[in-house]
Design a protein around this motif. Structure first.
Motif, short mmCIF file in Angstrom:
data_model
loop_
_atom_site.label_atom_id
_atom_site.label_comp_id
_atom_site.label_asym_id
_atom_site.label_seq_id
_atom_site.Cartn_x
_atom_site.Cartn_y
_atom_site.Cartn_z
N GLN A 134 0.83 -1.21 0.00
CA GLN A 134 0.00 0.00 0.00
C GLN A 134 0.86 1.26 0.00
N VAL A 135 1.97 1.20 0.74
CA VAL A 135 2.90 2.33 0.76
C VAL A 135 3.44 2.59 -0.64
N ALA A 136 3.83 1.51 -1.31
CA ALA A 136 4.39 1.65 -2.66
C ALA A 136 3.36 2.24 -3.62
N THR A 137 2.12 1.81 -3.48
CA THR A 137 1.05 2.33 -4.36
C THR A 137 0.85 3.83 -4.14
N LEU A 138 0.87 4.22 -2.87
CA LEU A 138 0.72 5.65 -2.56
C LEU A 138 1.87 6.47 -3.11
N GLU A 139 3.09 5.99 -2.91
CA GLU A 139 4.26 6.72 -3.38
C GLU A 139 4.23 6.86 -4.90
N LYS A 140 3.79 5.83 -5.59
CA LYS A 140 3.69 5.90 -7.04
C LYS A 140 2.66 6.96 -7.46
N GLY A 141 1.52 6.94 -6.78
CA GLY A 141 0.48 7.92 -7.10
C GLY A 141 0.94 9.34 -6.83
N TRP A 142 1.68 9.52 -5.76
CA TRP A 142 2.18 10.87 -5.44
C TRP A 142 3.19 11.34 -6.48
N ALA A 143 4.02 10.43 -6.94
CA ALA A 143 5.00 10.78 -7.97
C ALA A 143 4.30 11.21 -9.26
N GLU A 144 3.23 10.48 -9.60
CA GLU A 144 2.46 10.83 -10.80
C GLU A 144 1.79 12.20 -10.63
N MET A 145 1.32 12.48 -9.41
CA MET A 145 0.69 13.78 -9.14
C MET A 145 1.71 14.91 -9.26
N ARG A 146 2.91 14.68 -8.79
CA ARG A 146 3.96 15.70 -8.91
C ARG A 146 4.28 15.97 -10.37
N GLN A 147 4.26 14.92 -11.16
CA GLN A 147 4.52 15.10 -12.59
C GLN A 147 3.41 15.92 -13.25
N ARG A 148 2.16 15.65 -12.81
CA ARG A 148 1.04 16.42 -13.36
C ARG A 148 1.16 17.90 -12.97
N PHE A 149 1.61 18.16 -11.75
CA PHE A 149 1.85 19.55 -11.35
C PHE A 149 2.86 20.20 -12.30
N ASP A 150 3.93 19.48 -12.58
CA ASP A 150 4.96 20.01 -13.47
C ASP A 150 4.39 20.28 -14.86
N ASP A 151 3.59 19.34 -15.34
CA ASP A 151 3.01 19.49 -16.69
C ASP A 151 2.04 20.67 -16.74
N MET A 152 1.23 20.79 -15.69
CA MET A 152 0.24 21.88 -15.67
C MET A 152 0.91 23.25 -15.68
N GLN A 153 2.05 23.37 -15.03
CA GLN A 153 2.74 24.65 -14.98
C GLN A 153 3.28 25.08 -16.33
N LYS A 154 3.35 24.14 -17.26
CA LYS A 154 3.92 24.46 -18.57
C LYS A 154 2.87 24.42 -19.69
N GLY A 155 1.75 23.81 -19.45
CA GLY A 155 0.79 23.61 -20.54
C GLY A 155 -0.43 24.50 -20.50
N ASP A 156 -1.53 23.93 -21.05
CA ASP A 156 -2.77 24.70 -21.17
C ASP A 156 -3.35 25.11 -19.82
N ARG A 157 -3.10 24.27 -18.81
CA ARG A 157 -3.60 24.59 -17.48
C ARG A 157 -3.06 25.93 -17.01
N ARG A 158 -1.81 26.18 -17.26
CA ARG A 158 -1.21 27.46 -16.88
C ARG A 158 -1.87 28.61 -17.63
N LYS A 159 -2.10 28.42 -18.93
CA LYS A 159 -2.73 29.47 -19.73
C LYS A 159 -4.14 29.77 -19.21
N ASP A 160 -4.86 28.70 -18.88
CA ASP A 160 -6.22 28.89 -18.37
C ASP A 160 -6.22 29.67 -17.05
N ILE A 161 -5.30 29.30 -16.17
CA ILE A 161 -5.23 29.98 -14.87
C ILE A 161 -4.82 31.44 -15.05
#
Length: 272
Positions: A134-161
């Motif tokens: 369960q720990v491993a699953t959470l850590e993987k999900g958190w890593a994916e979320m951090r990547q989405r944060f990085d992507d949003m700061q550079k993509g359309d999400r940033r433009k929308d905000i």
């Protein structure tokens, strides 16, 4: 004004023994008189205090004397530091909230990431209650979320905000500017401008008081009779106009002369 001749009439604060005599007659303290004067200017409406009948019982000459003394006191108070401070406080209290700080997209992202990491830290404190898988699953999900944060700061999400923030800022600035203009109109920064406005209003409202008008009884039989104007157009006049009618021509003329002189003095100071 709904600067009110009658406020002055009912809130008389004269000098020396004569002052105390008038105050006692009208049943009002000097402090209450000042409060009534301040309220009258702020609300642009009649703030009754004291005993109207006591004033109306005086002779026309005595009413004129009371008006002149009372308005002299009113002017002295309005020009005092105490009045100016109270006016500034009143203006601030009725003003708009400060314009909120401008925010950029980076600030929004930083807050979102900080909230996320705070939640992560809270979950990690519970790791001793879950399995390693369960720990491993959470850590993987958190890593994916951090990547989405990085992507949003550079993509359309940033433009929308950024577009949303720009639109919101424009709305905030417009609303704040309109609120400031409304405040300046209702309560100018210089208290003398408010006084001039009230004086002009008073002079305009009382320029045509028909002291020769006829009053008639009104109201159901068996109840105290209320006096009203026989002319419906006069009955529709403002309370200020009717109060001047009751005060009489000599007292009203004295009040108008005092108000005109006061206004002229303010205009000589550049107040319009």
């Amino acid at each position: 004004m709904r600067f009110t001749i009658v406020i002055a009439l009912l809130c008389t604060c004269l000098a020396g023994v004569a002052a105390q005599d008038h105050l006692a007659t009208l049943g009002i303290s000097e402090g209450r008189a000042r409060e009534a004067i301040f309220d009258s200017f702020m609300a642009n409406s009649v703030s009754l205090a004291g005993k109207p009948a006591a004033f109306l019982a005086q002779s026309p000459q005595a009413r004129v004397a009371m008006v002149n003394f009372a308005l002299t006191m009113a002017r002295a108070y309005v020009e005092s530091d105490d009045f100016k401070k109270r006016y500034a406080d009143h203006r601030e209290a009725n003003g708009p909230d400060p314009l909120p700080p401008d925010q950029g997209a980076d600030e929004i992202f930083a807050k979102e990431r900080a909230n996320f990491e705070a939640q992560v830290e809270g979950m990690r404190k519970l790791f001793d209650q879950i399995t390693p898988q369960q720990v491993a699953t959470l850590e993987k999900g958190w890593a994916e979320m951090r990547q989405r944060f990085d992507d949003m700061q550079k993509g359309d999400r940033r433009k929308d905000i950024e577009a949303m923030l720009k639109e919101q800022r424009a709305e905030d600035v417009k609303a704040h500017d309109e609120a400031v203009k409304a405040l300046d109109k209702a309560f100018p920064a210089d208290s003398r401008a408010l006084v001039a406005s009230r004086l002009k209003n008073f002079l305009d409202e009382t320029k045509d008081v028909a002291f020769e008008a006829t009053l008639v009884d009104a109201g159901p039989d068996g109840r105290p009779k209320k006096k009203v104007f026989a002319d419906a157009a006069l009955e529709a006049k403002s309370a200020q106009w009717k109060l001047c009618f009751r005060a009489g021509k000599p007292a009203t003329d004295a009040a108008r002369a005092f108000a005109q002189k006061w206004l002229t003095d303010l205009q000589a100071q550049g107040i319009r």
